[in-house]
Design an enzyme around this catalytic site. Sequence first.
Site, PDB file in Angstrom:
ATOM      1  N   ASP A   1       0.835  -1.251  -0.083  1.00  0.00           N
ATOM      2  CA  ASP A   1      -0.049   0.034  -0.108  1.00  0.00           C
ATOM      3  C   ASP A   1       0.836   1.333   0.164  1.00  0.00           C
ATOM      4  O   ASP A   1       2.009   1.217   0.256  1.00  0.00           O
ATOM      5  CB  ASP A   1      -1.006  -0.092   1.331  1.00  0.00           C
TER       6      ASP A   1
ATOM      7  N   TYR B   1       6.490 -10.116   6.601  1.00  0.00           N
ATOM      8  CA  TYR B   1       6.265  -8.635   6.914  1.00  0.00           C
ATOM      9  C   TYR B   1       6.901  -8.268   8.093  1.00  0.00           C
ATOM     10  O   TYR B   1       6.988  -9.187   9.149  1.00  0.00           O
ATOM     11  CB  TYR B   1       5.046  -8.164   6.783  1.00  0.00           C
TER      12      TYR B   1
END
Length: 264
Positions: free
Chosen positions: A52, A110
């Site tokens: 994002d 992540y």
Amino acid sequence: MRNLLMKVSYDGTDYNGFQTQPGGHTIQDYLEEAIRRLSGEQLKITASGRTDAGVHARAQVFNFYTASPIPVERWCMALNTWLPEDIVVSDAMEVPMEFHSRHAAKRKTYRFTINANQYPDLFNRRYQIHHHGKLDIAAMRQGLSHLIGTHDFTTFASRKSTKPSHVRTIFDAWIEKDTSTCRPGTRDQGIIHTFISGNGFLQHMVRIIMGTLIEVGEGKRQPDDMKVILEAQNRAAAGPTAMGKGLMLWEVDYDIASQEKHND
């Protein structure tokens, strides 16, 4: 024609995410333009996944088909001459023609970073969120453990998610604390890195997990609440979506060697 795999790292602060979109100014746009300038080819790259706006990557992976005769070992340096300084291609290799960066990914990891010191870190402010209050890191670790395994992660998915299934597998999740920046005699807690490794992630999934986990650290929720929240399969049951700047795509793992052996 060859299929080339490349790794790229980027500071996502000033970009509208990785994937091309109508507003432009994405990582993909700059990579494809650099390839066009280098090889003259107008093509589309395929990435391991999207990140994002404001989210960073240490090792994003992408592949593309090219008819260019440029030797594979020259691609990285050549592309970097055409890229902004906050996007760097660091590795390139030829892979089997059927290789697909997203479909072939076995594991993605992540990292989310929280600065739990009293004051923000001026020089790392783009890559971490700053939390003013004290966090119960032991409680956060306990809460995080409830997410390991195969579950329906609807609770931790954006309401805008269009995926037909929200079932994902989290292989491992852990917290590392770096106290090297703590000042003696203060309430500094250091830098808290949360790693989450799985077979795939939904839109905003890690950021919603972290927003909820921070509430556990603040004492607003109990560690075992994470299990109840997960089982609710309702976005409203979870906490807020944490800021994107603390998130980084850390690693993407493949079993490329076995694919190459299969094609021999």
